[in-house]
Design a protein around this motif. Sequence first.
Motif, short mmCIF file in Angstrom:
data_model
loop_
_atom_site.label_atom_id
_atom_site.label_comp_id
_atom_site.label_asym_id
_atom_site.label_seq_id
_atom_site.Cartn_x
_atom_site.Cartn_y
_atom_site.Cartn_z
N LYS A 166 0.85 -1.20 0.00
CA LYS A 166 0.00 0.00 0.00
C LYS A 166 0.88 1.25 0.00
CE LYS A 166 -3.73 2.38 2.44
NZ LYS A 166 -4.49 2.75 1.25
N SER A 167 0.78 2.02 -1.08
CA SER A 167 1.63 3.19 -1.23
C SER A 167 0.85 4.49 -1.39
CB SER A 167 2.54 3.02 -2.45
OG SER A 167 1.76 2.84 -3.63
N SER A 168 -0.48 4.38 -1.51
CA SER A 168 -1.29 5.58 -1.74
C SER A 168 -2.70 5.31 -1.22
CB SER A 168 -1.31 5.91 -3.24
OG SER A 168 -1.94 7.16 -3.46
N THR A 169 -3.63 6.17 -1.59
CA THR A 169 -5.01 6.00 -1.14
C THR A 169 -5.71 4.93 -1.96
OG1 THR A 169 -7.12 7.12 -0.74
CG2 THR A 169 -5.88 7.82 -2.67
N ILE A 210 -9.78 -4.98 -7.35
CA ILE A 210 -8.68 -4.31 -8.03
C ILE A 210 -9.10 -2.89 -8.44
CG2 ILE A 210 -7.12 -4.38 -10.01
CD1 ILE A 210 -6.63 -6.60 -7.93
N ALA A 211 -8.26 -1.91 -8.10
CA ALA A 211 -8.43 -0.49 -8.45
C ALA A 211 -9.56 0.19 -7.70
CB ALA A 211 -8.64 -0.30 -9.96
N ASN A 212 -10.20 -0.50 -6.75
CA ASN A 212 -11.31 0.11 -6.03
C ASN A 212 -10.80 1.21 -5.10
OD1 ASN A 212 -13.44 0.26 -3.75
ND2 ASN A 212 -14.45 -0.86 -5.37
N PRO A 213 -11.30 2.45 -5.26
CA PRO A 213 -10.81 3.54 -4.42
C PRO A 213 -11.49 3.56 -3.06
CG PRO A 213 -12.47 4.36 -5.91
CD PRO A 213 -12.30 2.90 -6.24
N CYS A 214 -10.97 4.38 -2.16
CA CYS A 214 -11.73 4.69 -0.96
C CYS A 214 -12.94 5.54 -1.37
CB CYS A 214 -10.88 5.45 0.05
SG CYS A 214 -9.60 4.43 0.82
N ILE A 249 -9.57 -21.87 -11.12
CA ILE A 249 -8.86 -20.63 -10.79
C ILE A 249 -7.40 -20.85 -11.16
CG2 ILE A 249 -8.29 -18.96 -9.00
CD1 ILE A 249 -11.26 -19.18 -9.45
N THR A 250 -6.91 -20.14 -12.17
CA THR A 250 -5.57 -20.41 -12.70
C THR A 250 -4.54 -19.34 -12.33
OG1 THR A 250 -6.16 -19.32 -14.79
CG2 THR A 250 -6.51 -21.70 -14.64
N VAL A 251 -4.98 -18.19 -11.81
CA VAL A 251 -4.04 -17.11 -11.48
C VAL A 251 -3.43 -17.37 -10.10
CG1 VAL A 251 -3.74 -14.63 -11.16
CG2 VAL A 251 -5.40 -15.48 -12.84
N PRO A 252 -2.11 -17.47 -9.99
CA PRO A 252 -1.50 -17.66 -8.67
C PRO A 252 -1.75 -16.44 -7.78
CG PRO A 252 0.08 -18.13 -10.45
CD PRO A 252 -1.11 -17.45 -11.07
N PRO A 253 -1.89 -16.65 -6.48
CA PRO A 253 -2.17 -15.51 -5.59
C PRO A 253 -1.06 -14.47 -5.61
CG PRO A 253 -1.65 -17.49 -4.32
CD PRO A 253 -1.85 -17.92 -5.73
N ASP A 254 0.20 -14.89 -5.78
CA ASP A 254 1.29 -13.91 -5.82
C ASP A 254 1.13 -12.95 -7.00
OD1 ASP A 254 2.41 -15.00 -3.58
OD2 ASP A 254 4.12 -15.93 -4.59
N VAL A 255 0.70 -13.48 -8.13
CA VAL A 255 0.49 -12.63 -9.31
C VAL A 255 -0.66 -11.66 -9.06
CG1 VAL A 255 -0.16 -12.60 -11.76
CG2 VAL A 255 1.42 -14.34 -10.90
N MET A 256 -1.73 -12.14 -8.44
CA MET A 256 -2.89 -11.29 -8.17
C MET A 256 -2.53 -10.18 -7.19
SD MET A 256 -5.83 -11.67 -9.62
CE MET A 256 -7.54 -11.14 -9.56
N ILE A 257 -1.76 -10.52 -6.17
CA ILE A 257 -1.36 -9.52 -5.18
C ILE A 257 -0.41 -8.50 -5.81
CG2 ILE A 257 -0.08 -9.16 -3.03
CD1 ILE A 257 -1.19 -11.91 -2.11
N ALA A 258 0.53 -8.98 -6.64
CA ALA A 258 1.45 -8.07 -7.31
C ALA A 258 0.70 -7.12 -8.24
CB ALA A 258 2.49 -8.88 -8.10
N ALA A 262 0.44 -3.05 -8.10
CA ALA A 262 0.83 -2.24 -9.26
C ALA A 262 -0.29 -1.31 -9.71
CB ALA A 262 1.26 -3.15 -10.42
N VAL A 263 -1.53 -1.78 -9.63
CA VAL A 263 -2.69 -0.97 -10.03
C VAL A 263 -2.98 0.11 -9.00
CG1 VAL A 263 -5.18 -1.04 -10.44
CG2 VAL A 263 -3.71 -2.78 -11.45
N HIS A 264 -2.65 -0.17 -7.75
CA HIS A 264 -2.99 0.71 -6.63
C HIS A 264 -2.61 2.18 -6.86
CE1 HIS A 264 -3.48 2.06 -2.53
NE2 HIS A 264 -2.18 2.16 -2.33
N PRO A 265 -1.34 2.50 -7.18
CA PRO A 265 -1.01 3.93 -7.38
C PRO A 265 -1.65 4.51 -8.64
CG PRO A 265 0.89 2.54 -7.84
CD PRO A 265 -0.15 1.65 -7.23
#
Length: 471
Positions: A166-169, A210-214, A249-258, A262-265
């Motif tokens: 977490k680097s931003s809002t 993913i990308a959901n703002p406050c 479900i084929t996406v590894p959790p590490d990829v989803m978290i990464a 990345a989308v967060h900022p």
Amino acid sequence: MDKFCAAVHQKGYTLGGLTLGECIDLANELKVRVSDIVIEEAMATNKMSREEVASSVMAAFGHNLYAMEMGLTSGKSFLMGTVGQDLADTEVCLIDDLFVNKALKYTLSAQVGNHVVGLMPCAGTGDSCTYTGLVKTLLDMLEDKQEIARLVALMVKIGCIFRAGKSSTGCNMEGFGAGAAATAAVMAEMLEATPNQVGQAVTLALSPTIANPCTPRVMVSGLCAAHLGGGILIGHLAAKLVVKTTIPITVPPDVMIAMAAAVHPVSAREVVPVVIRYMEPFFKTNEAVEQYIGPEIKARDTERIHTTLAQAQAQARTLAAQANSIIKPFGDAVVGGSSQAVGSPTNTARIAHELAQGEITGVKIELYPELFARRGINIPGILMAAVHGAATDNAGLYREIMNQVINSGLQVEIVETDEPQVQRVTIYATGKNSMITALNRGGGRLVIKEAVPSVAAAQAAARKLNIDIVD
């Protein structure tokens, strides 16, 4: 412990910095639960016994549980009101599942307590609300203290990874995203999920966050309840789906978290300002603070708010005017799983087919990056429309078209274009070629930008085919 450390060393992992995916891999290797690996890592890193780790994990929640009790019994929040006290009434039930209902009650009470005495944040105070709600629910419903500590350790392991990301809002890395992921992992283990299923549950829970703002920056009354409560509900849904069905479900959790990190900022830069513009009229203000704000600034803010509300009302009326009648709410069925990825480009190709003359000798398909990435599902639809003029609901031809095209030797070119939202289909034919450049609008709809022989001819063909054209 020796077996665990040996496995970590053998795999080249970093003790004290294990990812969730690596914890899952080690759990599979050692035939234990993911939470056991989390405990083992903390023991090895901090040179503590299992009991000491468990005690420390639970002790970390002392203040936050106090804040939750405040929200449940006497606290009043300037944004959440007395929702905690409301939910303390045993007659009030939000969902007919004892565990989930308790988790919701305690999570929202923790948010009230956050505004009264404050919470100790993890990624933020939002996910700390969720974690506190889950901890109190586990304490209420489970007798085995070691099992509670094990589940809480798994939860905070995930939370600490989100804290690093977490680097931003944005609630995508806090109450909604981190809360959903941690809830999914805890509930999956409670359902005796395999290590892989725990990871799948986390991936599934993260997807809608993913990308959901406050809402934004937590200044609007009440809205946080759906974020925090939604994390609990989505995590519960994800765990149940993974454990009780064969959903792939084929996406590894590490990829989803990464990806979430990345989308967060990007969301903070691009999405949050739009949300603030629309939500600013509903921000709670502090009159004691406002007395220090100059009248010219207040006047400017008031004018901007009135403008925003007027624009929002005008937009709402435009949407209502363009909406279908409720007696015919849906568009044509779309095979392939997405009205945006398949329906709209297929309809572009249908118009191009209608305008071409003679035998078709080749098809060129140009797609913007998102559609190009999803070409596995949209190219069959585009080709069946371009070659046969088939509608979006032709499931039989959708399954057969690729073999047909390959066996026929038809010249097909598939190109990625960087033009936003563009889908361009060119048909080469012995009589007359055709070309449609359209913008994707989802729901099978499109905007015609350019066409051969003409935009007017393309619009007429779309009307004939009952394809929705929008501005």
